[in-house]
Design a protein around this motif. Sequence first.
Motif, PDB file in Angstrom:
ATOM      1  N   ARG A  81       0.820  -1.210   0.000  1.00 10.85           N
ATOM      2  CA  ARG A  81       0.000   0.000   0.000  1.00 10.85           C
ATOM      3  C   ARG A  81       0.855   1.262   0.000  1.00 10.85           C
ATOM      4  O   ARG A  81       0.505   2.267  -0.600  1.00 10.85           O
ATOM      5  CB  ARG A  81      -0.941   0.003   1.200  1.00 10.85           C
ATOM      6  CG  ARG A  81      -2.236  -0.701   0.902  1.00 10.85           C
ATOM      7  CD  ARG A  81      -3.235  -0.529   2.017  1.00 10.85           C
ATOM      8  NE  ARG A  81      -3.519  -1.851   2.549  1.00 10.85           N
ATOM      9  CZ  ARG A  81      -3.139  -2.308   3.737  1.00 10.85           C
ATOM     10  NH1 ARG A  81      -2.502  -1.533   4.570  1.00 10.85           N
ATOM     11  NH2 ARG A  81      -3.407  -3.525   4.111  1.00 10.85           N
ATOM     12  N   GLU A  82       1.998   1.223   0.689  1.00  3.48           N
ATOM     13  CA  GLU A  82       2.877   2.382   0.753  1.00  3.48           C
ATOM     14  C   GLU A  82       3.626   2.621  -0.559  1.00  3.48           C
ATOM     15  O   GLU A  82       4.126   3.720  -0.788  1.00  3.48           O
ATOM     16  CB  GLU A  82       3.890   2.220   1.887  1.00  3.48           C
ATOM     17  CG  GLU A  82       3.287   2.377   3.267  1.00  3.48           C
ATOM     18  CD  GLU A  82       4.316   2.134   4.366  1.00  3.48           C
ATOM     19  OE1 GLU A  82       5.464   1.796   4.042  1.00  3.48           O
ATOM     20  OE2 GLU A  82       3.942   2.281   5.531  1.00  3.48           O
ATOM     21  N   ALA A  83       3.704   1.606  -1.415  1.00  2.00           N
ATOM     22  CA  ALA A  83       4.422   1.756  -2.682  1.00  2.00           C
ATOM     23  C   ALA A  83       3.737   2.757  -3.597  1.00  2.00           C
ATOM     24  O   ALA A  83       4.375   3.309  -4.484  1.00  2.00           O
ATOM     25  CB  ALA A  83       4.547   0.402  -3.372  1.00  2.00           C
ATOM     26  N   GLY A  84       2.463   3.006  -3.389  1.00  2.00           N
ATOM     27  CA  GLY A  84       1.763   4.012  -4.183  1.00  2.00           C
ATOM     28  C   GLY A  84       0.864   3.400  -5.236  1.00  2.00           C
ATOM     29  O   GLY A  84       1.030   2.257  -5.650  1.00  2.00           O
ATOM     30  N   MET A  85      -0.077   4.190  -5.652  1.00  2.00           N
ATOM     31  CA  MET A  85      -1.012   3.762  -6.686  1.00  2.00           C
ATOM     32  C   MET A  85      -0.419   4.034  -8.072  1.00  2.00           C
ATOM     33  O   MET A  85       0.494   4.838  -8.225  1.00  2.00           O
ATOM     34  CB  MET A  85      -2.337   4.505  -6.549  1.00  2.00           C
ATOM     35  CG  MET A  85      -3.039   4.227  -5.255  1.00  2.00           C
ATOM     36  SD  MET A  85      -3.481   2.507  -5.215  1.00  2.00           S
ATOM     37  CE  MET A  85      -4.994   2.568  -4.342  1.00  2.00           C
ATOM     38  N   LEU A  86      -0.977   3.396  -9.072  1.00  2.00           N
ATOM     39  CA  LEU A  86      -0.487   3.556 -10.436  1.00  2.00           C
ATOM     40  C   LEU A  86      -0.653   4.995 -10.917  1.00  2.00           C
ATOM     41  O   LEU A  86       0.216   5.536 -11.594  1.00  2.00           O
ATOM     42  CB  LEU A  86      -1.220   2.597 -11.372  1.00  2.00           C
ATOM     43  CG  LEU A  86      -0.785   2.584 -12.828  1.00  2.00           C
ATOM     44  CD1 LEU A  86       0.669   2.154 -12.936  1.00  2.00           C
ATOM     45  CD2 LEU A  86      -1.671   1.668 -13.632  1.00  2.00           C
ATOM     46  N   SER A  87      -1.736   5.637 -10.541  1.00  4.45           N
ATOM     47  CA  SER A  87      -1.955   7.019 -10.978  1.00  4.45           C
ATOM     48  C   SER A  87      -0.926   7.971 -10.379  1.00  4.45           C
ATOM     49  O   SER A  87      -0.627   9.009 -10.964  1.00  4.45           O
ATOM     50  CB  SER A  87      -3.368   7.475 -10.596  1.00  4.45           C
ATOM     51  OG  SER A  87      -3.548   7.424  -9.207  1.00  4.45           O
ATOM     52  N   GLU A  88      -0.381   7.628  -9.225  1.00  5.12           N
ATOM     53  CA  GLU A  88       0.671   8.445  -8.621  1.00  5.12           C
ATOM     54  C   GLU A  88       2.024   8.175  -9.266  1.00  5.12           C
ATOM     55  O   GLU A  88       2.900   9.041  -9.264  1.00  5.12           O
ATOM     56  CB  GLU A  88       0.760   8.163  -7.125  1.00  5.12           C
ATOM     57  CG  GLU A  88      -0.500   8.537  -6.364  1.00  5.12           C
ATOM     58  CD  GLU A  88      -0.487   8.004  -4.944  1.00  5.12           C
ATOM     59  OE1 GLU A  88       0.457   7.271  -4.579  1.00  5.12           O
ATOM     60  OE2 GLU A  88      -1.436   8.309  -4.208  1.00  5.12           O
ATOM     61  N   LEU A  89       2.211   6.983  -9.794  1.00  4.12           N
ATOM     62  CA  LEU A  89       3.493   6.616 -10.388  1.00  4.12           C
ATOM     63  C   LEU A  89       3.676   7.193 -11.789  1.00  4.12           C
ATOM     64  O   LEU A  89       4.793   7.439 -12.221  1.00  4.12           O
ATOM     65  CB  LEU A  89       3.623   5.085 -10.451  1.00  4.12           C
ATOM     66  CG  LEU A  89       3.622   4.356  -9.110  1.00  4.12           C
ATOM     67  CD1 LEU A  89       3.633   2.852  -9.339  1.00  4.12           C
ATOM     68  CD2 LEU A  89       4.806   4.774  -8.266  1.00  4.12           C
ATOM     69  N   VAL A  90       2.574   7.407 -12.521  1.00  2.00           N
ATOM     70  CA  VAL A  90       2.643   7.945 -13.881  1.00  2.00           C
ATOM     71  C   VAL A  90       2.667   9.459 -13.786  1.00  2.00           C
ATOM     72  O   VAL A  90       1.695  10.085 -13.379  1.00  2.00           O
ATOM     73  CB  VAL A  90       1.446   7.472 -14.731  1.00  2.00           C
ATOM     74  CG1 VAL A  90       1.484   8.109 -16.100  1.00  2.00           C
ATOM     75  CG2 VAL A  90       1.430   5.969 -14.830  1.00  2.00           C
ATOM     76  N   ALA A  91       3.787  10.055 -14.141  1.00  2.00           N
ATOM     77  CA  ALA A  91       3.954  11.504 -13.998  1.00  2.00           C
ATOM     78  C   ALA A  91       4.009  12.220 -15.348  1.00  2.00           C
ATOM     79  O   ALA A  91       4.372  13.376 -15.414  1.00  2.00           O
ATOM     80  CB  ALA A  91       5.221  11.796 -13.199  1.00  2.00           C
ATOM     81  N   VAL A  92       3.624  11.537 -16.413  1.00  2.00           N
ATOM     82  CA  VAL A  92       3.675  12.125 -17.745  1.00  2.00           C
ATOM     83  C   VAL A  92       2.454  13.022 -17.943  1.00  2.00           C
ATOM     84  O   VAL A  92       1.343  12.660 -17.588  1.00  2.00           O
ATOM     85  CB  VAL A  92       3.689  11.012 -18.819  1.00  2.00           C
ATOM     86  CG1 VAL A  92       3.704  11.600 -20.206  1.00  2.00           C
ATOM     87  CG2 VAL A  92       4.870  10.093 -18.608  1.00  2.00           C
ATOM     88  N   LYS A  93       2.675  14.196 -18.526  1.00  4.72           N
ATOM     89  CA  LYS A  93       1.556  15.090 -18.818  1.00  4.72           C
ATOM     90  C   LYS A  93       0.962  14.713 -20.170  1.00  4.72           C
ATOM     91  O   LYS A  93       1.677  14.446 -21.125  1.00  4.72           O
ATOM     92  CB  LYS A  93       2.020  16.538 -18.817  1.00  4.72           C
ATOM     93  CG  LYS A  93       2.467  16.982 -17.445  1.00  4.72           C
ATOM     94  CD  LYS A  93       2.822  18.433 -17.428  1.00  4.72           C
ATOM     95  CE  LYS A  93       3.257  18.812 -16.016  1.00  4.72           C
ATOM     96  NZ  LYS A  93       3.597  20.213 -15.911  1.00  4.72           N
ATOM     97  N   TYR A  94      -0.342  14.696 -20.227  1.00  5.70           N
ATOM     98  CA  TYR A  94      -1.026  14.221 -21.419  1.00  5.70           C
ATOM     99  C   TYR A  94      -1.662  15.336 -22.240  1.00  5.70           C
ATOM    100  O   TYR A  94      -2.097  15.098 -23.367  1.00  5.70           O
ATOM    101  CB  TYR A  94      -2.118  13.217 -21.030  1.00  5.70           C
ATOM    102  CG  TYR A  94      -3.128  13.763 -20.053  1.00  5.70           C
ATOM    103  CD1 TYR A  94      -4.268  14.416 -20.501  1.00  5.70           C
ATOM    104  CD2 TYR A  94      -2.941  13.629 -18.690  1.00  5.70           C
ATOM    105  CE1 TYR A  94      -5.191  14.929 -19.614  1.00  5.70           C
ATOM    106  CE2 TYR A  94      -3.847  14.132 -17.795  1.00  5.70           C
ATOM    107  CZ  TYR A  94      -4.980  14.774 -18.260  1.00  5.70           C
ATOM    108  OH  TYR A  94      -5.888  15.281 -17.370  1.00  5.70           O
ATOM    109  N   HIS A  95      -1.740  16.535 -21.738  1.00  4.78           N
ATOM    110  CA  HIS A  95      -2.435  17.624 -22.426  1.00  4.78           C
ATOM    111  C   HIS A  95      -1.840  17.928 -23.796  1.00  4.78           C
ATOM    112  O   HIS A  95      -2.569  18.098 -24.777  1.00  4.78           O
ATOM    113  CB  HIS A  95      -2.413  18.894 -21.571  1.00  4.78           C
ATOM    114  CG  HIS A  95      -3.098  18.733 -20.264  1.00  4.78           C
ATOM    115  ND1 HIS A  95      -2.411  18.371 -19.134  1.00  4.78           N
ATOM    116  CD2 HIS A  95      -4.405  18.849 -19.913  1.00  4.78           C
ATOM    117  CE1 HIS A  95      -3.260  18.295 -18.124  1.00  4.78           C
ATOM    118  NE2 HIS A  95      -4.480  18.578 -18.577  1.00  4.78           N
ATOM    119  N   HIS A  96      -0.527  17.979 -23.863  1.00  2.01           N
ATOM    120  CA  HIS A  96       0.126  18.314 -25.123  1.00  2.01           C
ATOM    121  C   HIS A  96      -0.100  17.216 -26.167  1.00  2.01           C
ATOM    122  O   HIS A  96      -0.276  17.503 -27.345  1.00  2.01           O
ATOM    123  CB  HIS A  96       1.616  18.545 -24.927  1.00  2.01           C
ATOM    124  CG  HIS A  96       1.925  19.694 -24.032  1.00  2.01           C
ATOM    125  ND1 HIS A  96       1.487  20.971 -24.290  1.00  2.01           N
ATOM    126  CD2 HIS A  96       2.627  19.776 -22.871  1.00  2.01           C
ATOM    127  CE1 HIS A  96       1.897  21.785 -23.344  1.00  2.01           C
ATOM    128  NE2 HIS A  96       2.593  21.073 -22.463  1.00  2.01           N
TER     129      HIS A  96
END
Length: 116
Positions: A81-96
């Motif tokens: 649980r402390e390792a983090g969720m997948l949404s927290e691990l993906v730091a790429v911005k998608y807007h561009h």
Amino acid sequence: MKKLGIYVIVSFLVISGFVTFKEPGWTIEHFMDVSFIVGLVLLLLGLLIWVVRGGFFDIFHSSMRMLFNFGPNRRSAEEIREAGMLSELVAVKYHHLLIVGGIYIVVNILFLVIFY
């Protein structure tokens, strides 16, 4: 806005390279074919990152971590649980990616209306 221009220029250079190496002569049809594929890939990649960052796969990701937690490197449920969720691990911005992919799709639709 500066990054968006850089993404458009880089993607246009990629499209130009593919068109140049695909066929010896530049035609609008070749440009439309390649730019549609590049625009579609950018659009789908941006949508995928948007869905992942939105938290859609978080429960699936954490349950797979718990399911495949065996062997000599077994971790506790608290460590998982402390390792983090997948949404927290993906730091790429998608807007561009969405904007550039959308631009190429719209340009292709305009070319289709004008030339066909």
